[in-house]
Write an enzyme that holds these catalytic residues in place. Structure first.
Site, PDB file in Angstrom:
ATOM      1  N   TYR A 435       0.821  -1.338   0.323  1.00 29.21           N
ATOM      2  CA  TYR A 435      -0.026   0.256   0.327  1.00 29.21           C
ATOM      3  C   TYR A 435       0.964   1.192  -0.394  1.00 29.21           C
ATOM      4  CZ  TYR A 435      -2.991   3.271   1.431  1.00 29.21           C
ATOM      5  OH  TYR A 435      -4.833   4.190   1.875  1.00 29.21           O
ATOM      6  N   LYS A 439       0.770   4.163  -3.195  1.00 26.66           N
ATOM      7  CA  LYS A 439       0.216   5.614  -3.062  1.00 26.66           C
ATOM      8  C   LYS A 439       1.930   6.324  -3.081  1.00 26.66           C
ATOM      9  CE  LYS A 439      -3.676   4.957  -2.417  1.00 26.66           C
ATOM     10  NZ  LYS A 439      -4.470   5.012  -3.062  1.00 26.66           N
TER      11      LYS A 439
END
Length: 529
Positions: A435, A439
């Protein structure tokens, strides 16, 4: 040009009205003759206001025509008046209104009481307490501010309190009208681009030369005022028994202000003559929001819709998208629900094609869909890595590319990507390698596209929220981490989805046209510790 026959009929109608008024004052006047005059006047009224609707029955049975005609005319007049005033308020965006004419003898006040937009306010000058009690019963009490006293006293009271208005209604035949006008203008009571609405009833227009003199004098005063739009350019209309003239305050023409060092520039008059709040409006824009069925995407959909955009709510779960679209429709926001998996190229192209086919363009692309699969780095599988990147980065890239091609052909567009505070720091104690990395990729993708496309009219920015209080936070797996996160946030609380709404509207609006490749961080200060 008005037809000569129509003009003649109106003249005859006025004479009949005067004769009828004289009859009413004479108790000895024969009742039968009075009825005949009244009926003839009503027939002429119908010929003027409802051409082609006078039938043989009207002449054969004159006893009921007066009641029928006046009832029909009253309904049409009320509807027409309400429509015109509603359009006037919508076009001017008036929120703060001053009403000075005698409200007991006009339908306008009651119309405004019903038609003024939510959160608007109207200040009304009332001559006595009895009139206030009668009037207040039929109006929105929370919207109406009744001021008891003469017009002069009411105006002085408002000047003392520093009140300003977007629109001022004044009786154009009031004997002290010029004094009222001068006081309103000299005290800066009328806002920039504010409108003065001069009202005259038909009965006033024809009642005396004195009223005509007052009306001509105020026209001369307004024409001589460089700060007002010339009365020759005024907007005007005439309704049955009422004539309305509008004039607008144009401070950009106010030479006195220029002599005092006031610059007639975009700061003073507004960029493209729009105030900053108007520049944040998205009226007529077309937007889509991926992941729009819940959480941040749902909040973004509502925010963009409330600012005026049409919204395509896109989610992998169609039922969730439909629920949000229904919420928007209930608020009067045009919307559509679509199902799509943004990790699939064919789904991305389909939604973009459908939006363009239905609404003709895409102005705002809000790429918000994302997933997070927590695991320690040594335990992260390639499947988990690929799934995370397929949605968070690969899918977001495909959305940017497909929407970007449309926007580049239009010469204008706003792309807003949802990144994360995890692009700046490594949030803890949760472990989320895939994650965090995805991002960080969103930020760099945003920066790259932002620099490549801005000179072709397309701006690309992203928002990096902190830890947001969504239903996911309240799962058994994450509940124990909440207090740890709270200790890391200077604001002392988690973000709410509503904390992010203003940012997405700003980035979607023309107010942010000089911003591109920016990562707008909204995390309560967490990245600073």
């Amino acid at each position: 040009m008005q037809n000569c026959t129509d003009t003649a009929l109106e003249s005859i109608h006025l004479y009949f009205q005067k004769i009828t008024d004289l009859c009413n004052k004479n108790a000895d006047f024969p009742e039968e003759l009075h009825t005949c005059l009244q009926t003839a006047s009503a027939i002429i009224s119908k010929l003027i206001h409802f051409p082609g609707k006078v039938e043989s029955e009207d002449i054969k049975y004159p006893g009921t025509i007066c009641r029928d005609i006046y009832q029909e005319m009253a309904e049409v007049i009320e509807h027409t008046g309400n429509t015109i005033y509603k359009m006037l308020l919508q076009l001017t965006g008036a929120k703060h209104i001053l009403y000075l004419p005698d409200c007991s003898s006009s339908s306008v006040l009651s119309s405004l009481g019903v038609l003024i937009p939510e959160h608007s306010r109207i200040v009304v000058g009332i001559s006595d307490l009895h009139e206030k009690e009668v009037t207040q019963g039929s109006l929105w009490k929370e919207s109406i501010d009744m001021r008891i006293g003469s017009t002069t006293d009411v105006l002085k009271e408002l000047v003392a309190s520093g009140e300003q208005f977007d629109m001022v209604f004044i009786d154009a035949t009031e004997q002290n009208l010029i004094n009222y006008y001068n006081l309103i203008i000299s005290s800066n009571m009328l806002k920039m681009n504010g409108v003065i609405c001069l009202q005259r009833k038909t009965s006033q227009m024809n009642s005396s030369n004195e009223n005509e003199t007052v009306a001509r004098k105020i026209t001369d005063v307004i024409n001589a005022d460089p700060g007002m739009e010339q009365i020759s350019k005024k907007i005007s209309w005439t309704m049955y028994r009422e004539s309305v003239q509008l004039c607008k305050r144009e401070w950009t023409n106010y030479s006195g202000g220029m002599q005092k060092g006031i610059s007639n520039d975009a700061v003073f008059s507004g960029y493209n003559r729009c105030c900053i709040l108007d520049r944040l409006r998205l009226d007529g824009k077309v937007a889509y929001v991926t992941g729009g069925g819940q959480g941040i995407g749902r909040a973004f959909s509502h925010a963009l819709g409330e600012a005026g955009a049409k919204i395509a709510v896109i989610d992998i779960a169609l039922e969730k998208a439909k629920t949000v679209a229904l919420e928007l429709e209930l608020k009067g926001i045009k919307s559509v629900a679509m199902a799509a998996d943004v990790s699939k190229e064919e789904d991305v192209q389909r939604i973009v094609d459908n939006i363009v086919a239905n609404w003709g363009r895409i102005d705002i692309a809000c790429n918000n869909a994302g997933i997070n699969m927590n695991s320690a780095s040594e335990d992260t599988t390639l499947e988990e890595w690929d799934r995370t990147f397929n949605v968070n980065l690969r899918g977001l890239f495909m959305c940017c590319q497909a929407a970007g091609r449309v926007m580049l052909s239009q010469g204008y567009g706003k792309i807003i990507n949802t990144a994360s505070m995890a692009s700046l720091i490594v949030p803890h104690p949760q472990k989320q390698l895939a994650y965090n990395t995805s991002k960080a990729g969103v930020v760099k993708l945003t920066q790259t596209l932002g620099t490549e496309w801005i000179d072709r009219g397309v701006r690309v920015n992203c928002i990096s929220p902190g830890i947001v209080d969504t239903p996911l936070i309240h799962t058994d797996a994450l509940k124990p981490l909440v207090q740890c996160w709270m200790n890391d946030i200077p604001a002392g609380r988690l973000a709410q989805v509503t904390d992010l709404q203003a940012a997405v509207v700003f980035l979607a609006s023309e107010a942010s046209d000089y911003m591109t490749g920016h990562n707008l961080v909204i995390e309560g200060g967490q990245s600073l510790w």
